[in-house]
Structure formats: C-alpha cells, structure tokens
Write an enzyme that holds these catalytic residues in place. Structure first.
Site, mmCIF file in Angstrom:
data_model
loop_
_atom_site.group_PDB
_atom_site.id
_atom_site.type_symbol
_atom_site.label_atom_id
_atom_site.label_comp_id
_atom_site.label_asym_id
_atom_site.label_seq_id
_atom_site.Cartn_x
_atom_site.Cartn_y
_atom_site.Cartn_z
ATOM 1 N N HIS A 25 0.808 -1.214 0.000
ATOM 2 C CA HIS A 25 0.000 0.000 0.000
ATOM 3 C C HIS A 25 0.841 1.264 0.000
ATOM 4 C CE1 HIS A 25 -3.713 -2.310 1.497
ATOM 5 N NE2 HIS A 25 -3.720 -2.173 0.196
ATOM 6 N N ARG A 76 -17.570 21.269 -14.753
ATOM 7 C CA ARG A 76 -18.859 21.305 -14.057
ATOM 8 C C ARG A 76 -18.801 22.338 -12.933
ATOM 9 N NH1 ARG A 76 -18.634 15.405 -15.137
ATOM 10 N NH2 ARG A 76 -20.617 14.719 -16.015
ATOM 11 N N ARG A 112 -19.723 24.486 -18.128
ATOM 12 C CA ARG A 112 -21.156 24.233 -18.270
ATOM 13 C C ARG A 112 -21.944 25.084 -17.286
ATOM 14 N NH1 ARG A 112 -23.451 18.439 -17.066
ATOM 15 N NH2 ARG A 112 -23.004 19.050 -14.924
ATOM 16 N N GLU A 146 -28.064 16.537 -25.252
ATOM 17 C CA GLU A 146 -28.407 15.564 -24.215
ATOM 18 C C GLU A 146 -29.815 14.996 -24.379
ATOM 19 O OE1 GLU A 146 -26.017 16.442 -20.392
ATOM 20 O OE2 GLU A 146 -27.162 18.255 -20.793
ATOM 21 N N GLY A 176 -23.674 15.108 -24.293
ATOM 22 C CA GLY A 176 -23.716 14.665 -22.898
ATOM 23 C C GLY A 176 -24.295 13.261 -22.980
ATOM 24 N N ASN A 188 -24.315 10.712 -21.167
ATOM 25 C CA ASN A 188 -24.997 10.106 -20.010
ATOM 26 C C ASN A 188 -26.493 10.411 -20.104
ATOM 27 O OD1 ASN A 188 -22.329 9.831 -19.290
ATOM 28 N ND2 ASN A 188 -22.365 11.503 -17.813
ATOM 29 N N ASP A 189 -26.793 11.685 -20.306
ATOM 30 C CA ASP A 189 -28.196 12.060 -20.421
ATOM 31 C C ASP A 189 -28.789 11.656 -21.759
ATOM 32 O OD1 ASP A 189 -29.263 13.214 -18.082
ATOM 33 O OD2 ASP A 189 -27.843 14.872 -18.307
ATOM 34 N N CYS A 240 -18.680 14.728 -23.932
ATOM 35 C CA CYS A 240 -18.135 14.879 -22.578
ATOM 36 C C CYS A 240 -18.809 13.951 -21.576
ATOM 37 C CB CYS A 240 -18.241 16.327 -22.121
ATOM 38 S SG CYS A 240 -19.923 16.921 -22.087
HETATM 39 C C1 PEP Z 1 -23.917 13.952 -19.581
HETATM 40 O O1 PEP Z 1 -25.130 13.965 -19.394
HETATM 41 O O2 PEP Z 1 -23.346 13.138 -20.329
HETATM 42 C C2 PEP Z 1 -23.066 14.949 -18.914
HETATM 43 C C3 PEP Z 1 -21.798 15.083 -19.226
HETATM 44 O O3 PEP Z 1 -23.625 15.670 -17.901
HETATM 45 P P1 PEP Z 1 -23.972 15.081 -16.435
HETATM 46 O O4 PEP Z 1 -23.401 13.723 -16.341
HETATM 47 O O5 PEP Z 1 -23.381 16.053 -15.473
HETATM 48 O O6 PEP Z 1 -25.482 15.099 -16.455
HETATM 49 MG MG MG Z 2 -26.000 15.787 -18.425
#
Ligand code: PEP
Ligand code: MG
Length: 741
Positions: free
Chosen positions: A404, A488, A535, A628, A650, A652-653, A700
């Site tokens: 460690h 962010r 953002r 998004e 984005g 993820n969204d 992103c």
């Molecule tokens: C996304 O939605 O891909 C993004 C980068 O924004 P967040 O994850 O903060 O909603």
């Molecule tokens: Mg997002």
C-alpha cells in the site's frame, strides 16, 4: 434487493462497493473466486437511519480541525464508538445470519435429523463505494477482519467494518479529495482461503507503465497476503512476459514472517517462517505461469491494467480481489547519478528529491514531518498519509512494489523507495540526503539529478483529447490534455454549503459570481490558451436539497427530466447572470479561452434567449450547447444556423433520454447501452451536420473514458474532440493516435 446480495445479482458499485462489484463480475466470468455474499450499502444506510447516525456524524466532523491530528483522532474515536455501539436492526442481523448459513450449504431452517454444521471461517472485508475506482484508489483505507467464525463474531466484525468508514485517516482522505463525509459502506463476506502462499500481481509494471505494459509482476509470500500488503516482509518478485508467458526474472526475497490461522485457537497469528523456507522460492515455476495466465485473462476481461490479490490453498489458486491500477501516469525519469549510494532499495514510485531525514516510528510521529522532509520508516501504514503527502520522498526498510505504501505514494506522486532493509539504521534524523527513486538509490548530501530527456514527443492527435473537470484543484494534474471539454460548476458551488439560488434570494449575487470567477479562473489560467468549456449550472431539484436554502426547492416526481439545465436558468435568470458576469470578467482579464455551454437544451429559442441576456450584459454570447436530448440532436441544424460555438454530446443524459432509461436505476444498468444503434444514429447525424456548418463536435459524457469501441466509432464518424476523465487521457490519446495512423 434486500440488505444482502449474492454473486448471482446484477449490482452496481453503489450497492456492493468496488470490491464487491469486482468479485461479482469475476465470479460471473468464471474466475476461481472464493464463495461470498455481500452486505449492501442499503444495510448500512438503514442501520445509520435507525440510529440517526448520519446527522450526528456530520455534526462531529464539522467541528474537526483538519490541521490538527488530535482533533481528527478525537472525532474518529467518538464516531467509531457510536457506530460500534449502535444497535443493528434485527432484520439486518437475521439476513446476515441466514446468508452465513447458506454460504456453507446449511439448510436455512432448523431441520430435525440434520445436525448443524461447524460454522466456516470467513474474511470480512470492507468494500467502499468510492474505493478501488479508476483514478481514486483508497488502498487499504478501510478495515478487513480475517478468520472470523460464528454468527456473533461475524456481526461484530461487520459493525467494525462499518465503523472503519470513519477512521481518522479515512476522514482526512475524504476531506483532501473533496468527497462527501456522509457516505456509505458495504461489506464482503468471503469464505476464508486458508492459504499456504499468497500475494499480489500487477498486469503492468506500475513504476513504468509504458515500457512495462507487457509485463506481469507477481509478488508472493508465505501464509496470508496481509504480511505483504502491509509491507512486513520482503516478498519474492517474479516478472512474466505477457505475450509469451516466459518468466523473465525471479528475485527471491527474505520472508521471515508469515500470518496463518492458529490451528488450535482459530485466530490469525504472525509467526516466524521455518528456517529453510525464509529464502526459498514461494511459487513453483508452474504456479507462476498459471497465475500470470489468470492475470492476463483478468486484464483482458476488464480491458484495463489490474491490481490483483491472489491466494493458494491446498494447491488451488484463488483470486481474492482485483481493482484497476489507479496510477498509470508516465512520470519524468531521472538520469542515473555517478557516485556511490549509501543505500539501495526498490524504486516503487519514480522521481527524485533532496531533503532532510525524519525517522517515523509509528503514526503518532507522523506530525514531525514538515513540507519537503524525507519520510524514513520501517514501513508506512495507511495512517501515514498525512505525512506522506507533505514529504518530498519516502524511504522504507520493508515492502515491495505492490504494498500500500507504494500504491499510495504513486497516487500522491511522491518518489518512494521500499525494501532498503536498513534505511532506519543507516539514515540519521536530520541528515540531508538525495533520493533517486527512479533507480532505487539514496545518496548522502545534496546531489543534482538531471531529468532524462523525454523520449519522442508527446503524442499529438488530430482529434483532440480534452478532460472533464469537477474540482478546480485538478486542473494542474490535467494540463497535458488539449483543453477542458467540460468544467462542471456544481461541485464548486456545493462547497459553500448554500444553494446558489439562496445567494440570489439574499441578494448576495456578487459572492456567487466571485466563487465562479475564482474556480473557473484557476482552471482557465492553468490551461490558457487552450479552450475551457464551462457548463452553466445543471443541478437537479433533488441534488442540492440538503444545502442551506435547498429546502425551498420544488418537489419533483422525476427530477432527471425536470427543472434543470438551461430551462431552469431561463426561468431564474439571476443565477445565469452571475455566471455570465464571471465570464465577462474572465474575458476582461484576458482569459478569453473560456466559453460557456448550455446543458439540456431542446429549443433554439432557449439559445436565443440566453444570447439576448448575455448581450444585454455585455458578456460573450457565443455559447456552446450540450446535446443531451434527441430533440436537440435531431434539430441540430437549426442550432448550427442560429450560431453555436460547439456541440458536445452529454452521452450520459442522451442515453437516458433516447433509450427511456433512468441513468441512476441500478436494475437497468444491463440495458443502459450508450452505443445502442439509436445512439450511433444520433452521434453520426450531429457530427455530420456540425461538419457542414464548421461547428466543433465533441463528447463529454463518460462513454469515451470507458469504451474503446465508442472511441473508435466516434473518431471514424469524424468527431473533432473527445473529453475524458483525468485517468483516461493517455490511454484514449494512444488509441486515437493508433486510429489515425
Ligand atoms: C452527460 O449527461 O453526459 C453529462 C456530461 O452531464 P452530467 O453527467 O453532469 O449530467
Ligand atoms: Mg448531463
């Protein structure tokens, strides 16, 4: 899901922690993993709620002075006692006992004629929900209890694991890494492998990730692996060629101690190793090669270098745990010095430093270290982190490259030499020394060490590789990226403890502007003249609820699809105005590399309105947008016509809104496919249209940091830049470069 989970279930890190998550994956993939079950984060949460612990804990931590070790220790003792003495709800107790019975195949009911079996020994390991995640190892921060037997002992060990969420060193580590203190913890209950040999393996040479990427390093000792991980023995070290399986090197260590289960009392004891075994080779050549083959398969399975703990019981190899190697940054190398070293060891974290020796005997002495000192000790312990952070180099008597101390010093980027055997005897308190950890050598006095010229030039790619940042402090570590593709604001603002809208309500907008100005300014300066895309605030109504003023947030049934992003900014333009005020001042100060981007946008009218506000204020109005929602992707041409600085997926969204899957719903992870054909269609469409209008296209979301197939797809589709997490920059850049060549 109840309070207990089994290896059969589909679960996330949030449910079973990093350790548990990886063990489930390995079991499913058919690796030889000891039988286990998991006590989920929900169990800890329910326990904490029943005893009203979280509020009390935060109250104690709020008063901690992080510069004062006694204050941290006092808080820790108080919290641990509270957790350990709190009553575990009966339902959780019953579920744990039941799962324990099932672990060794006993019938769940007390059946007549069937005699209860002897309870098995288990290992009770904490599994942190922020532990063992790429880029953030907290190796050895939480506690593990070995050779636990019997229901009552098991319950006690579980509660001790829960309490280890608040050891002084963990409280400090979270504070330093800006992680929330009111977190949760899971526990892994694993059949105890009563190993005759065990150790650690790395599927890359962590001291030298690039050249060592074709090597597997295995370190082994007698008995349980704890002696090795804690650095109490000098292990054997074997180096295996990852392509051919040839054993390239065997260094036999001096293993004087071993930890084993006492056959009489069933507890873990440390004892001397039989004389003839001290310098004997721990693993047979056959075992080395077989283990290396498993390691290679695990790396292939994760598609990432792994740090693996293994054990051998009655000749059978077990994989006890695995985690991503968290420190793969290529460090600058030092040229070897001509001269006679006074001490040699194993360079575990490369680099060089000159400083004054401070000999540390145990954690209570760590506070002797002042900035720039050289920490010399028998072996570091996770309790030493505070001192390790301040020191300019670390030299230890014991330990190997996978202990460690080595992992933590690499993560802290502190040069470190382990296994010198005699550092604490040869080096004297107050002595000035030069440490060349790249070559594992220590010299008396101050010696100039030259940096080796970097081989070749840093890879440049046509498709730019940028970085996503949440904490301005990270900017310095990420400067090699081609810019910031997503900064962010949310984390910058949560630090203040007050909801941004509360600043507006209290007419303290100038303070809010100043916080944004300072945070963004730090990043913009570090990267200037490379672009930094910030953002606009995108907090959902449920996210800032616990902050001061958050109690006034509206209650939404579906905040994911609710009042957040640009739609909220336009309804409450006061916050946007503070942001734009900061933007304006940054530009006035010459930081013209900053551009603002609008999240969750669906209408061109939203873009127009934001521009009007900026223009009224005299702030730059060339916004970028985040793609998004399909509504935005499918009408991207209209946005391009209106005029945008860039369009960034984005993902993820966008996955959530395209597939109709709540991105935080752990039960749906298996179908949350960011590369679904519909996503590929939207990616292609937006990239093509942006090209036509000469607008930069980018991404992103997490996708390019995690999936090679996505990087390949996006690059081939013609995307202009990819913005990835800090630890993914080099690997993504290498892949992009390969794709471009
Ligand atoms: C996304 O939605 O891909 C993004 C980068 O924004 P967040 O994850 O903060 O909603
Ligand atoms: Mg997002």
């Amino acid at each position: 899901m109840t309070f207990i989970a089994t290896t059969e279930e589909e679960l996330s890190i949030k449910d079973v922690g990093g350790k548990g998550f990886n063990l489930i994956k390995l079991t499913k993939a058919g690796f030889p993993v000891p039988e286990a079950f998991f006590i989920t984060a929900k169990a800890y949460d329910a326990f904490a709620e029943e005893n009203e612990l979280k509020g009390k804990i935060l109250e104690i931590i709020e008063k901690v002075d992080f510069e004062d070790p006694n204050s941290m220790q006092k808080a820790s003792d108080e919290i641990k006692k509270m957790i350990f003495e709190a009553k575990m709800p009966d339902k959780i107790k019953a579920e744990i006992k039941d799962a324990y019975k099932r672990l060794y195949g006993a019938p769940p009911l007390n059946l007549d004629f069937v005699k209860p079996m002897d309870a098995p020994f288990v290992a009770v390991r904490s599994s942190g929900i922020t532990e063992d995640i790429k880029g953030a190892s907290s190796a050895g921060q939480y506690e593990t209890f070995l050779n636990i037997k019997g229901e009552e002992n098991l319950l006690k060990a579980v509660q001790k694991c829960w309490a280890s969420l608040y050891t002084a060193r963990v409280i400090y580590y979270r504070h330093k890494n800006n992680q929330p203190q009111d977190t949760s913890i899971c526990v892994v209950i694993q059949r105890m492998v009563n190993s005759e040999k065990s150790g650690v393996a790395f599927t890359v040479d962590p001291r030298n990730p690039k050249e060592g990427s074709n090597h597997i390093i295995i370190e082994g000792c007698w008995g349980l692996g704890e002696t090795l991980v804690q650095g109490n023995v000098e292990p054997d070290r074997y180096l295996v060629d990852k392509t051919t399986g040839d054993i390239l090197e065997k260094v036999i260590g001096k293993k004087s101690l071993e930890m084993v289960r006492d056959p009489m009392y069933g507890i873990t004891i440390q004892r001397n190793v039989l004389k003839e075994n001290v310098e004997a080779q721990v693993l047979s050549d056959m075992e080395i090669v077989t283990l290396a083959a498993y390691c290679k398969k695990i790396e292939q399975y994760y598609n990432y270098p792994e740090d693996i703990e293994w054990a051998i019981e009655r000749g059978k190899i077990y994989i006890i745990q695995t985690r991503a190697v968290t420190t793969l940054e290529e460090k600058e190398k030092t040229k070897e010095v001509e001269g006679t070293p006074i001490l040699e060891g194993w360079g575990a974290s490369p680099g060089a430093a000159v400083g004054v020796v401070k000999i540390i005997r145990d954690a209570t002495e760590v506070w002797k270290i002042t900035k720039g000192d050289i920490l010399v000790t028998k072996m570091t312990n996770p309790d030493f982190v505070v001192g390790m952070e301040k020191s300019s180099a670390i030299v230890t008597d014991e330990g190997g490259v996978t202990c460690h101390a080595a992992i933590v010093s690499r993560e802290l980027s502190v040069p470190c030499i382990v296994g010198t055997k005699t550092a604490t005897q040869i080096l004297k308190e107050g002595m000035k020394i030069t440490v060349d950890a790249t070559h594992g050598k220590v010299y008396a006095g101050e010696i100039a060490i030259e940096m080796e010229e970097k081989k070749g030039v840093e890879i440049k790619t046509k498709v730019q590789v940028k970085v996503n940042i949440a904490f301005p402090e990270t900017a310095d570590k990420a400067k090699h990226a081609d810019g910031v593709g997503l900064l962010r604001l949310e984390h910058m603002l949560t630090k203040t403890g007050m909801h941004p809208i509360e600043y507006v309500r209290q007419e303290r907008g100038e303070e809010l502007t100043k916080i944004i100005l300072d945070g963004v300014g730090k990043v913009a300066q570090a990267f200037y003249p490379k672009p930094v895309w910030v953002r606009s605030l995108d907090a959902r109504t449920d996210e800032f609820k616990n902050m001061k003023g958050g109690e006034n947030e509206p209650v939404e049934i579906n905040p994911m699809l609710g009042w957040h992003g640009v739609r909220r900014s336009l309804d409450q333009p006061e916050i946007l105005k503070c942001e734009l005020n900061a933007l304006k001042r940054l530009h006035e100060n010459g930081l013209t590399n900053v551009v603002w981007e609008l999240p969750f946008i669906i209408n061109v009218s939203e873009l127009k309105r934001a521009k009007e506000i900026a223009e009224e204020m005299g702030a730059p109005s060339n916004f970028g947008i985040m793609v998004e929602v399909p509504a935005c992707a499918l009408t991207i041409e209209d946005f391009c016509k209106e005029g945008i600085a860039f369009a960034s997926f984005g993902s993820n969204d966008l996955t959530q809104t395209t597939l109709g899957i709540d991105r935080d719903n752990e039960n749906l992870i298996k179908i949350f496919d960011e590369m679904h054909p519909a996503m590929q269609f939207l990616f292609k469409h937006v990239i093509e249209v942006c090209k036509k209008y000469n607008v930069e296209s980018s991404i992103c979301g997490e996708l390019p940091s995690n999936r090679r197939d996505a990087v390949e797809f996006l690059v081939k589709a013609g995307i202009d830049s990819l913005s990835v997490n800090l630890d993914a920059i080099d690997k993504v850049r290498e892949q992009v470069s390969e794709l471009e060549s």
